[in-house]
Design a protein around this motif. Structure first.
Motif, PDB file in Angstrom:
ATOM      1  N   ILE A  79       1.860  11.843  -9.689  1.00 37.81           N
ATOM      2  CA  ILE A  79       0.536  11.217  -9.584  1.00 37.81           C
ATOM      3  C   ILE A  79       0.686   9.779  -9.091  1.00 37.81           C
ATOM      4  O   ILE A  79      -0.042   9.343  -8.190  1.00 37.81           O
ATOM      5  CB  ILE A  79      -0.225  11.282 -10.920  1.00 37.81           C
ATOM      6  CG1 ILE A  79      -0.670  12.724 -11.201  1.00 37.81           C
ATOM      7  CG2 ILE A  79      -1.418  10.326 -10.930  1.00 37.81           C
ATOM      8  CD1 ILE A  79      -1.214  12.950 -12.597  1.00 37.81           C
ATOM      9  N   SER A  80       1.633   9.046  -9.647  1.00 40.39           N
ATOM     10  CA  SER A  80       1.869   7.660  -9.214  1.00 40.39           C
ATOM     11  C   SER A  80       2.232   7.603  -7.730  1.00 40.39           C
ATOM     12  O   SER A  80       1.741   6.746  -6.997  1.00 40.39           O
ATOM     13  CB  SER A  80       2.981   7.017 -10.038  1.00 40.39           C
ATOM     14  OG  SER A  80       2.568   6.857 -11.361  1.00 40.39           O
ATOM     15  N   ILE A  81       3.084   8.516  -7.309  1.00 43.02           N
ATOM     16  CA  ILE A  81       3.470   8.574  -5.895  1.00 43.02           C
ATOM     17  C   ILE A  81       2.248   8.887  -5.028  1.00 43.02           C
ATOM     18  O   ILE A  81       2.027   8.246  -3.996  1.00 43.02           O
ATOM     19  CB  ILE A  81       4.580   9.625  -5.678  1.00 43.02           C
ATOM     20  CG1 ILE A  81       5.887   9.121  -6.300  1.00 43.02           C
ATOM     21  CG2 ILE A  81       4.757   9.944  -4.193  1.00 43.02           C
ATOM     22  CD1 ILE A  81       6.964  10.180  -6.426  1.00 43.02           C
ATOM     23  N   GLY A  82       1.459   9.855  -5.455  1.00 37.80           N
ATOM     24  CA  GLY A  82       0.261  10.218  -4.705  1.00 37.80           C
ATOM     25  C   GLY A  82      -0.719   9.064  -4.580  1.00 37.80           C
ATOM     26  O   GLY A  82      -1.282   8.826  -3.505  1.00 37.80           O
ATOM     27  N   LEU A  83      -0.910   8.335  -5.672  1.00 37.32           N
ATOM     28  CA  LEU A  83      -1.813   7.174  -5.630  1.00 37.32           C
ATOM     29  C   LEU A  83      -1.270   6.101  -4.687  1.00 37.32           C
ATOM     30  O   LEU A  83      -2.030   5.463  -3.953  1.00 37.32           O
ATOM     31  CB  LEU A  83      -2.031   6.625  -7.034  1.00 37.32           C
ATOM     32  CG  LEU A  83      -2.771   7.572  -7.982  1.00 37.32           C
ATOM     33  CD1 LEU A  83      -2.828   6.975  -9.391  1.00 37.32           C
ATOM     34  CD2 LEU A  83      -4.158   7.896  -7.471  1.00 37.32           C
TER      35      LEU A  83
END
Length: 115
Positions: A79-83
């Motif tokens: 999720i952090s990477i996607g954001l």
């Protein structure tokens, strides 16, 4: 008539889902490569940014779902990477960045991890 166990069907479904995710990431990567070659203000860039942001919005939504079977810590990292990818894409769209290469590298790493 064929009979399959639930485990076999579930495994096939997970493999199919990974393959669809891999194909979607491949498409996004191809668009980003064209955009990088054409420049951040090009039509290719607009298409790549839109597709990449849309893809990662869907992936983040799925990762945030309680029904996602990945371990919580891996889901949080993805999720952090996607954001981050969505923020970088938005920065390119706004003319604040030209960091296609960073998005490309991370997308390729994620895609390669789907094996």
């Amino acid at each position: 008539m064929y009979q399959f166990s639930y485990a076999e069907v579930a495994q096939d479904t997970a493999a199919d889902a990974r393959e669809r995710e891999r194909m979607a990431l491949d498409h996004s990567i191809d668009l980003l490569r064209r955009a990088e070659a054409s420049g951040p203000r090009s039509r290719d860039a607009i298409e790549a940014i839109h597709a990449t942001r849309s893809l990662w919005a869907l992936l983040v939504e799925d990762l945030a779902s309680s029904e996602n079977g990945l371990p919580d810590n891996l889901r949080a990292e993805l999720i952090s990477i996607g954001l981050w990818i969505m923020r970088e894409a938005e920065a390119i769209r706004l003319g604040k960045s030209t960091n296609f290469q960073g998005i490309l590298e991370i997308s390729q790493i994620i895609r390669d991890g789907l094996n």
